[in-house]
Design a protein around this motif. Structure first.
Motif, short mmCIF file in Angstrom:
data_model
loop_
_atom_site.label_atom_id
_atom_site.label_comp_id
_atom_site.label_asym_id
_atom_site.label_seq_id
_atom_site.Cartn_x
_atom_site.Cartn_y
_atom_site.Cartn_z
N ASP A 71 -2.09 10.84 5.66
CA ASP A 71 -3.06 11.51 4.79
C ASP A 71 -4.22 10.57 4.48
O ASP A 71 -4.04 9.61 3.74
N SER A 78 -5.20 9.47 0.79
CA SER A 78 -4.35 8.62 -0.04
C SER A 78 -4.41 7.15 0.39
O SER A 78 -3.52 6.38 0.11
N ARG A 79 -5.49 6.77 1.07
CA ARG A 79 -5.54 5.43 1.63
C ARG A 79 -6.05 4.38 0.66
O ARG A 79 -5.85 3.19 0.87
N SER A 80 -6.75 4.75 -0.38
CA SER A 80 -7.30 3.76 -1.30
C SER A 80 -6.27 3.34 -2.33
O SER A 80 -5.62 4.19 -2.95
N VAL A 81 -6.13 2.05 -2.48
CA VAL A 81 -5.22 1.51 -3.49
C VAL A 81 -6.00 0.51 -4.32
O VAL A 81 -6.63 -0.40 -3.78
N THR A 134 0.83 -1.20 0.00
CA THR A 134 0.00 0.00 0.00
C THR A 134 0.87 1.25 0.00
O THR A 134 0.63 2.20 -0.77
N LEU A 135 1.89 1.28 0.85
CA LEU A 135 2.79 2.44 0.87
C LEU A 135 3.52 2.58 -0.45
O LEU A 135 3.66 3.69 -0.98
N ARG A 165 1.21 4.13 -2.98
CA ARG A 165 0.99 5.55 -2.73
C ARG A 165 2.19 6.39 -3.17
O ARG A 165 2.03 7.46 -3.76
N LEU A 172 2.52 11.15 4.17
CA LEU A 172 1.73 10.35 3.24
C LEU A 172 0.93 9.29 4.00
O LEU A 172 -0.25 9.05 3.71
N ASP A 187 2.24 6.61 -6.87
CA ASP A 187 1.16 7.49 -7.33
C ASP A 187 1.53 8.95 -7.13
O ASP A 187 1.30 9.79 -8.01
N ARG A 188 2.13 9.28 -5.99
CA ARG A 188 2.54 10.67 -5.73
C ARG A 188 3.80 11.05 -6.50
O ARG A 188 3.96 12.21 -6.87
#
Length: 232
Positions: free
Chosen positions: A83, A86-89, A32-33, A36, A80, A39-40
């Motif tokens: 936040d 930004s939790r949905s993956v 998940t991290l 994120r 991050l 994505d960022r």
């Protein structure tokens, strides 16, 4: 997501450690991290290397003060993680990997079934039933360590490793499943073999499977194996 620990890895990397054990929940936090961060895509990010319980974050020191680069990256990662937006993956891709079980393709299948106290058909059915997750890539280029094996199928590694494991061999090692991408030595129990090419340096993305991907094994017969192996 649990609070991770941060450990420096040389001058240009930071290890984000979520735990110490091989667990699906912890591994999911790692991916998940990683998703994120990709994505960022912060300007300092160079590479990400997921493992079972940690994520190595490699950064470009040109985009962070050299004297405090680790702190800058850590603060960015902590922000991050905190936040909520930004939790949905999204779900990763599902790869269906064809496998010819037993015989010359899986020399340890019969012995493994006897050790587990079941017949080979039951072992094949239980091995191919789960959807596995690629926990990490390691050992050899493109070798996927797979989480999701039925705990009842866990088997110790061979007392004497094989000097030659054929490319594409599908195996069990402890509570993990894996696929040998190329011929190499190995000590896992060989149940079958796939004609799929897991690693090709000539491809734009050399490794077929990526950390976080999902995998399902699909049993095939020998004729199908040979047909798929001969296909370009």
């Amino acid at each position: 997501m649990s609070t991770p620990r941060f450990e420096p890895l040389g001058d240009d990397a930071l290890l984000v450690r979520f735990g110490e054990r091989i667990e699906a929940e912890t591994n999911a936090q790692v991916h998940t991290l990683a998703a994120r961060l990709r994505d960022r895509s912060p300007p300092w990010l160079r590479d990400l290397v997921p493992a079972y319980a940690s994520l190595a974050v490699f950064f470009d020191t040109d985009h962070a003060p050299a004297s405090d680069a680790h702190a800058v990256v850590r603060e960015s990662v902590e922000a991050l993680l905190a936040d909520p937006s930004s939790r949905s993956v999204g779900d990763t891709g599902l790869h269906e990997i064809p496998v010819c079980y037993g015989g010359e393709y899986g020399e340890d299948l019969i012995d493994a079934a006897q050790t587990l106290g079941c017949d080979t058909a039951s072992l094949i059915a239980r091995h191919s039933a789960p959807v596995y997750t690629v926990a990490m890539i390691g050992f050899a280029p493109g070798f996927p360590y797979l989480l999701g094996l039925d705990p009842a199928l866990a088997l110790p590694r061979l007392a004497t490793p094989c000097t030659r494991v054929p490319a594409g061999s599908v195996a069990i090692g402890g509570a993990q499943a894996g696929i040998y991408p190329r011929e190499s030595p190995g000590g896992w129990r060989l149940l079958g073999r796939t004609p799929a090419m897991l690693f090709d340096a000539g491809r734009a993305q050399p490794a077929l499977l990526q950390p976080g991907d999902r995998v399902r094994f699909v049993p095939i017969d020998e004729a199908t194996f040979r047909h798929l192996a001969a296909s370009p």
